[in-house]
Every structure is written in structure tokens, then in C-alpha cells.
Scaffold this active site. Sequence first.
Site, PDB file in Angstrom:
ATOM      1  N   TYR A 142      28.589  39.292  37.177  1.00  0.00           N
ATOM      2  CA  TYR A 142      28.460  37.860  36.871  1.00  0.00           C
ATOM      3  C   TYR A 142      29.214  36.999  37.875  1.00  0.00           C
ATOM      4  CZ  TYR A 142      26.508  39.206  32.310  1.00  0.00           C
ATOM      5  OH  TYR A 142      25.730  39.739  31.312  1.00  0.00           O
ATOM      6  N   LYS A 192      28.193  53.501  34.140  1.00  0.00           N
ATOM      7  CA  LYS A 192      26.928  54.111  34.600  1.00  0.00           C
ATOM      8  C   LYS A 192      27.277  54.909  35.853  1.00  0.00           C
ATOM      9  CE  LYS A 192      22.414  54.519  34.279  1.00  0.00           C
ATOM     10  NZ  LYS A 192      21.789  55.334  33.233  1.00  0.00           N
ATOM     11  N   ASP A 224      23.565  53.676  28.713  1.00  0.00           N
ATOM     12  CA  ASP A 224      22.303  53.865  27.982  1.00  0.00           C
ATOM     13  C   ASP A 224      22.545  54.706  26.731  1.00  0.00           C
ATOM     14  OD1 ASP A 224      22.977  55.703  29.928  1.00  0.00           O
ATOM     15  OD2 ASP A 224      20.933  56.203  30.501  1.00  0.00           O
ATOM     16  N   ASP A 248      28.860  42.433  27.568  1.00  0.00           N
ATOM     17  CA  ASP A 248      28.071  41.310  27.049  1.00  0.00           C
ATOM     18  C   ASP A 248      26.978  41.855  26.128  1.00  0.00           C
ATOM     19  OD1 ASP A 248      26.902  38.868  26.722  1.00  0.00           O
ATOM     20  OD2 ASP A 248      26.215  38.630  28.788  1.00  0.00           O
ATOM     21  N   ASP A 252      27.178  42.264  21.633  1.00  0.00           N
ATOM     22  CA  ASP A 252      26.154  41.646  20.769  1.00  0.00           C
ATOM     23  C   ASP A 252      25.485  42.697  19.890  1.00  0.00           C
ATOM     24  OD1 ASP A 252      26.620  39.131  21.699  1.00  0.00           O
ATOM     25  OD2 ASP A 252      24.519  38.693  22.168  1.00  0.00           O
TER      26      ASP A 252
END
Length: 362
Positions: A142, A192, A224, A248, A252
Site C-alpha cells: 500500500y 506467501k 491462501d 486488510d 475483515d
Amino acid sequence: MDYKIAVIKGDGIGPEIVDQAITVLEAVSEKCGISFVFSEVLMGGCAIDKYGLPLPESTLKTCKESDSVLLGAVGGPKWEGLPGDSTPEAGLLGIRAGLGLYANLRPAVIYEALREASPLKPGIVDGKIDILVVRELTGGIYFGERGRSEKGTPNEWAYDTEKYSVPEIERIARIAFEAASKRRGIVTSVDKANVLESSRLWREVVTKVSKDYPGIALNHMYVDNAAMQLIRNPGQFDVIVTTNMFGDILSDEASMITGSIGMLPSASLGSGKPGLYEPIHGSAPDIAGQDKANPIATVLSAAMMLRYSLGENFAADLIENAVVRVLDKGYRTSDIAYYGGTVVGTREMGRLIAEEVRRAEF
Ligand code: NAD
């Protein structure tokens, strides 16, 4: 001990829910012999109305001089359409940057009394579900270098860069291990590393930091798989630590398995004080001023403040246990009254939790 708390009530339901958190903190104060000095300052739409900008210098100064900051929520239809840097939400970004908050902590807890609210099947959410997602907040993709070619060219391209330094990973890892030491003692680091170089560095550094916390179990998980495991077996997680973008998404996902936005608190921490504590929901303009908002997310944010900024773990437990008792007795605000119960308003819910705090035996 006197704690200085900067209070930003904000817009919409903000003032109603923060007032209830203060009512509960006043009960804690009587019960535990600690005292709070609250300084109310403006941010968001109400600050735009009064000062013409969402985050006045004086607000940031008061926050910086406080032990921690308690925030309701900002924004609403009245201020929609303002230019990007003058919106109420720009105040939020400004305060996070101004206080150097690089870690976001979001618990996702399924309360026994609200188990039916979870979109997951009984059987999957039968055990204790109490997850804390620790998300890196100021680095990664980001904030990395980005670019885009001229629009409409045959090979049009765009890129964003994921980049983390060792100090950035070390400091967020420490927050996760410290948090786990006050919980069940398990850290799952999500990355990852089978594909990304930045994730391989992430894994190395988190592993190195773990050596300083011999009592904490560390495991690594690919993102994943973590997304699957949160749905398949959420009870296995205690603390999840991860990058800005993975955090992020996963925070959620984790919050939604609880099924109730009005119940979820958050903390944003930097180096030293002050931390910022706020519910994860927004200013809910549709129910503002109607005594309908659920104040529990804000009350639980105050409990996080006691635990993570003020080191008052006992007082934090007192609030969290009081919330459980009020729910167990069947009291509900309308957003969580799925299967009946005694429906109460914002103020009554705050009063009931404060009463349980006062009644606690120890
Ligand atoms: P929202 O979270 O305010 O509301 C979404 C839905 O959830 C609404 O139906 C609302 O009534 C309900 N809800 C939210 N909190 C509740 C509570 N405590 N009790 C009962 N019901 C609750 O999201 P939105 O409608 O997308 O945004 C409204 C405004 O809030 C916008 O201006 C947005 O920019 C702002 N916002 C602020 C923050 C913040 O201050 N951190 C975060 C998100 C959104």
C-alpha cells in the site's frame, strides 16, 4: 494513577457510543482505584464544521500529550463530496500518521450468547473462537513504489511494490508476541513465502524475533491456506500476524465470522504512547441520535486501551467479563437481537455493563 485520555467522539453515532464507554470507564475507576482525565477534542465532520478542517493541530497536540486516544467514528452524508484531503476520513489517516501508528490489532471473538450470529455452521464454531489479527499498517504494497504506463497503449501496464525492511518486520512481530504472551501463547505468521521474496524475509525475521519469546508457539502459514483455515477451523488461531495487505483482507474475513459489526473493537499502536482505540464500524448515520447504536465495540475498545496502552489487564478483564455477563443475561441492542432477548437502547446497554463492572466480585 491518573491516566490522560484524549476523547474524539466524532460524528453520527460517535458521541452516543463514546459516552457509554466513558460511563463504563468511570465504573472501572471506582472499582479499581485508577482514575482517568478525559480531554474531549474534535475530529472529522464536526471539526470541519467548527474549524474548517478535519484534524485541527490542537486535536493532534492533545492526543500526542495523552496516554491514549479513544475514538468513536467520523463521517456522514453531510460531508460527502468534499475534496479528498478535507474529508472527515482524511482526519483518520492524518491522526494515524501523526501518531506513528504502525500496528493494527483487531480481535474477532464469538460470544457464547451470540453464537447464532456467526455465518459459520455449529460444529465449526463450537469451541472458543477468540482471534487477534495483528496487521502491519504503514508498510508493504500500500505504500511501495507504484507506476502506470500511458493509458490505452497496446501493452498498457501498472505495478505496485511489496517491500519490507527488517526493522519494520521486527517491530510488528514484537507486538504480536507481546500480545500472545497476554493471551493463549500462539502466534501464526501469515505470508506467501513460497512465491514472494518479501515474504521470505518476513518469515526469517519473525522466526528470529520468536527466539526472544520462548514461551510462545510460532507457526507459519501461507495466506491462501490461512483464508481457508479461518473458515474451516477458526478455533486453532490465537494471534495472527501479517502484512498490510494480507491483514486488510484476513481481518475483515475474521471479523465477519463473528457476524456482528457492532461488537468489534480495534487498537492501533505505534512506538510508545499513545495508542488509538476505536470500534471497527463507521458513524452509522442511518441510526444516529436514536439511542439504537450498539456501544459494545466502543466499550471493548476501551478495554483494549486498558490492556495495551495502560497495562491495566485486570481492569480490561473486568470490562470484557461484564460484557459477557450482560449478553448471557439476554440483553441485546437491536442489531444483535437475532433471536429475541431483552432489547435495550444504547444508554441502557452502557448502564448495564457499568453495573456489571461495579458488581464484579474479586
Ligand atoms: P457503518 O459501519 O457506519 O454502517 C454500516 C451498517 O452497520 C449500517 O446499517 C449501520 O447502521 C450499522 N452499524 C454500524 N455500527 C453500528 C453499531 N454500533 N450498532 C448498530 N448498528 C451499527 O458504515 P457505512 O454506512 O459504510 O459508513 C457510514 C459513515 O461512516 C461514512 O461516512 C463512512 O465514511 C464512515 N466510516 C467511518 C469509519 C471510522 O470512523 N473509522 C469507518 C468506516 C466508515
